[in-house]
Design an enzyme around this catalytic site. Structure first.
Site: not given
Ligand code: NAD
Length: 337
Positions: A140, A220
């Site tokens: 992000c 942020h």
């Molecule tokens: P999150 O924890 O909200 O969602 C992740 C999901 O994946 C959850 O539902 C979890 O149960 C599931 N999960 C866990 N292990 C798994 C597996 N082996 N197979 C399939 N599903 C599985 O996380 P998020 O915030 O959505 O982040 C996901 C990615 O996006 C990360 O790489 C993070 O760094 C990136 N990201 C997050 C944000 C943010 O602020 N939330 C912003 C930009 C990028």
């Protein structure tokens, strides 16, 4: 119609699923989850076929009364592209499965850059991802910085970027994150990882970033100083940035004093989940002294990467060029105020 699988249906995955559904040229062929919870129930309510990400735990869905369409491998095999939105590091573990099944994959910014052939930002380097087998949509914060740097670099040339990233401690649903009552230099030693991450998009760019973590969940906030290659008036920069599709210049008259009002603004505008897909730049903060440009921008961490994921799908599929894809994505999502 491009068939898109979403593996990991949390903060990012559920938003990407809804954004894909809004497009005319792609559809969600299914989403995979590790366990039943409210998001799994919502996925079924939204009509997304639900797959079990971990086979040994598949029974738990049936016990919770949720119908499973099959294991994640079946979903990935049937898809033209898989969007991996699992927690940081899990995407890299999934890479061998995607490769074995021959399905091109999109990873998120929590993964190391070497997880994919290309690190991606639609405004900056769409073409590098055309036809790639694997693409990483940068984080992000890196997305927010890249959208800003691209037009400045093209129009004026950039000598150096210095940015302090005041980061939310966690997302609203992340009850275990913090700090609760502190202000943390994070990391204490320079540079923060964000500058090197921006270099995965702009390899030649001189950039230093500092990170701070604060007790907030909403957004942020970036305090940015860009030394340009020539002197530019602030009004000219304002016009340049106002013309960018994914930059929203907050007008002074809106009296938006921070992230709280920005989120309120998004909710009043009817944005799903109160999402702000655009960088939110305070127009009156855009100022110049000599070759130095200064501004504040707020980045909605939960949603700014969502349109980028949609564009990355088209880049991989090679179906539209950058301008066409961004136009389609933004029109169908409703990006821009
Ligand atoms: P999150 O924890 O909200 O969602 C992740 C999901 O994946 C959850 O539902 C979890 O149960 C599931 N999960 C866990 N292990 C798994 C597996 N082996 N197979 C399939 N599903 C599985 O996380 P998020 O915030 O959505 O982040 C996901 C990615 O996006 C990360 O790489 C993070 O760094 C990136 N990201 C997050 C944000 C943010 O602020 N939330 C912003 C930009 C990028």
């Amino acid at each position: 119609m491009l068939q898109v699988a979403i593996n990991g249906y949390g903060t990012i995955g559920k938003r990407v699923a809804d954004a894909v559904r809004a497009q005319p040229d792609m559809e969600v062929c299914g989403v995979a989850k590790t366990r039943p919870n409210f998001e799994a129930e919502r996925a079924i309510a939204e009509g997304y076929p639900l797959y079990a990400a971990i086979e040994e735990r598949a029974d738990r869905f049936a016990e919770a009364g949720l119908e499973i369409a099959g294991p994640v491998e079946t979903l990935v095999e049937a898809a033209d592209v898989v969007v991996d939105a699992t927690p940081s590091g899990v995407g890299a573990e999934n890479a061998s499965m995607y490769e074995a099944l021959g399905t091109p994959a999109i990873y998120q910014g929590g993964e190391d850059a070497d997880v994919a052939d290309v690190s991606f930002n639609a405004r900056a380097n769409f073409e590098e991802a055309v036809g790639a087998d694997s693409v990483r949509v940068v984080s992000c914060n890196t997305t927010g910085l890249s959208r800003l740097i691209a037009p400045l670099s093209e129009s004026y040339g950039v000598e150096k970027v210095r940015a302090t990233l005041v980061r939310r401690g966690g997302d609203p649903g992340q009850s275990s994150r913090g700090p609760i009552n502190d202000i943390l230099p994070d990391p204490v030693a320079l540079p923060s990882h964000h500058g090197p991450d921006v270099n995965t998009i702009f390899p030649e760019l001189a950039i230093d970033t500092l990170g701070v973590k604060v007790p907030a969940t909403l957004m942020h906030l970036h305090s940015v100083n860009v030394t340009l290659e020539g002197r530019v008036e602030a009004t000219e920069v304002r016009e340049l940035l106002a013309a960018e599709d994914r930059l929203f210049l907050i007008p002074e008259r809106a009296a938006v004093d921070g992230a709280g009002k920005l989120k309120e603004f998004a909710l009043d505008a009817g944005r799903p989940r109160g999402d702000l897909w655009e960088n939110c730049v305070w127009a009156e903060s855009i100022s110049t002294t000599g070759r130095d440009l200064y501004l504040f921008q707020a980045i909605h961490q939960e949603s700014d990467v969502v349109p980028e994921n949609v564009d990355a799908i088209r880049a991989i599929a090679g179906t539209e060029d950058a301008d066409e894809s961004v136009e389609t994505t933004d029109r169908c999502l409703g990006v821009g105020f």
